[in-house]
Write a protein that holds these residues in place. Sequence first.
Motif, PDB file in Angstrom:
ATOM      1  N   SER A 234      -1.402  -6.401  29.052  1.00 55.80           N
ATOM      2  CA  SER A 234      -0.701  -6.380  27.763  1.00 55.80           C
ATOM      3  C   SER A 234      -1.507  -5.583  26.746  1.00 55.80           C
TER       4      SER A 234
ATOM      5  N   LEU B  66      -1.358 -14.651  28.429  1.00 58.94           N
ATOM      6  CA  LEU B  66      -0.975 -13.273  28.169  1.00 58.94           C
ATOM      7  C   LEU B  66      -1.494 -12.415  29.308  1.00 58.94           C
TER       8      LEU B  66
ATOM      9  N   LEU C 202       8.632  -6.109  27.278  1.00 60.91           N
ATOM     10  CA  LEU C 202       8.377  -7.540  27.106  1.00 60.91           C
ATOM     11  C   LEU C 202       8.836  -8.245  28.372  1.00 60.91           C
TER      12      LEU C 202
ATOM     13  N   THR D  19       4.016 -10.761  29.189  1.00 60.41           N
ATOM     14  CA  THR D  19       3.511  -9.390  29.191  1.00 60.41           C
ATOM     15  C   THR D  19       4.144  -8.647  28.021  1.00 60.41           C
ATOM     16  N   ALA D  20       3.314  -7.987  27.214  1.00 63.85           N
ATOM     17  CA  ALA D  20       3.792  -7.210  26.066  1.00 63.85           C
ATOM     18  C   ALA D  20       2.975  -5.937  25.999  1.00 63.85           C
ATOM     19  N   ARG D  21       3.607  -4.802  26.238  1.00 64.94           N
ATOM     20  CA  ARG D  21       2.899  -3.521  26.189  1.00 64.94           C
ATOM     21  C   ARG D  21       3.884  -2.393  25.918  1.00 64.94           C
TER      22      ARG D  21
ATOM     23  N   VAL E 164      -2.499  -7.525  21.093  1.00 69.42           N
ATOM     24  CA  VAL E 164      -1.252  -7.329  20.340  1.00 69.42           C
ATOM     25  C   VAL E 164      -1.588  -7.125  18.872  1.00 69.42           C
TER      26      VAL E 164
END
Length: 551
Positions: free
Chosen positions: A408, A404, A475, A465-467, A379
């Motif tokens: 991600s 995480l 998110l 999850t962040a992508r 991130v």
Amino acid sequence: MRLPRTLPRSLAGQLFAMQALLVAAVVAGCAFFAYASGRSQAEETAARQVRAAALAMAESPSVREAIRTPDPSAVLQPYAERVREETGIAFVTIMNPDGVRWTHPDPSQIGRSFIGHTERALLGETFEETYTGTLGPSIRVVTPVRDGDRIVGLVSAGITVERVSTQVREQLGALGTAAGAALALGALGTYVINARLRRHTHGMNARELSRMHTYHEATLHAVREGLLMLDGQRRVALINDAGRELLGLAPGSVGLGVDQLALPAPLTGALLASEPRVDEVHLTADRVIVVNTSPVVGGERRGTVVTLRDHTELQALSGELDSERGFTQALRSQAHEAANRLHTVVSLIELGRVEEAVDFATAELELAQVLTDRVVGAVAEPVLAALLLGKAAQAHERGVELVLAEDSLIDDGALPSSLAPRDLVTILGNLIDNAVDAASETATGGDGGPVPAQRTAARALVTVTARTESGELLLRVADTGAGIGPDDADEVFRRGWTTHGTGRGLGLALVRQAVHRNGGEVTLDRAPGGGAEFTVRLPLAGRTAPEVVAP
């Protein structure tokens, strides 16, 4: 020198004066018309009366017989006077074709020539005229007396103009009384109406009312608080610019009912309530507003005054403050743990066990660095990275592991400037907090007590999850909690929904609001671990139609 005021100060007083003048003018006009019409009718009546008398006498056989006698006056004078008295006319004159009088109300005028026109009567015509004779101006009729084919005499009957005027004046007295009564009645009605108007205008004149209206409009548009006024039928009677902005209403909303404004159900209920509402927090699609309502009563319900305050920014700042407090607590906790580890290392060294001290310190450093390296590497957005690290520390304190997801990845510069960091903190922070709460309660049995035997093998886990993918920011937050039942799936985003009792239940509503504000969507599913899984998709370029989906 200043001229004295000639008009009353109040608008009601001015209107009273104008209406009184108008009523007086109307009554005077009607009186003049009635007088003119009455005089014309009186003259017409008098003309008909004298014509009838003259024709009757000219056709009378006794008149023709008297004319044949040597002294017609001896017979005609008494007869003419009797007719004059019975008919009420001013004079009856019978004369020969040369105009010499045989009769007259004044006997001294008998034998003298008639004063007036006789030419048309000598031609056999009956006519009328207004002429001044011995008795003054009079309305007279002259007609011939025929004996066979010959005209043997003339008859003139008339009524003086003075007598007609006297009759009109008598009628005018009654007319004046009626006109005065009409004027008095009109003035009384005008006074009653204007007294009511004076109460409604509080005695202000037109200039003061105009100035007050100008100030009123300027105040409505200048005040930052929203102002909404509803009438007794719960229709929008007035709304200022701030109120339209806070509620997201179109300019043409005045006159619509509250139930036609497409507001959230709780807010609609507050506006329709008959009792006052004080500092109630409500959410619209984009804002958090504080609502106060006050009924306007005066013998009957006349409406409701509603004030609206924007607490969107304040709520966001409160959320950021809560996050900062969480970070502070996490740092304090980490400092405490670091001190414990340092004491352990120092103690091992003092005991001469240097190799074990080095191994212990190295293992702790690797364990603490793994998550940091993983978050920082995946991130690149500093706000999200800091938020994840802080939430991980908080979760660790509560016995929950925050991880995480492997897929991600958010590259540096991938997020547009239009996507406010504050909204990202609101969305992800609230979702993680709820997930940590759910996972923690499951791990502790829901009441802080011992973990049930069937749950001891399961760890409390929150997966984030962040992508970025396909022009969207994804998110996703999943937990190992008890999950959300199907009956509650449609209600989780409503303000006030919570599993923790009163005073809470605003987080998910704020999440939905922030997602809506950025043109995204939020969905709820069941996580692979059995808990809840929230997925947020935000467009990275442009805005799409906002949507909230709960299966």
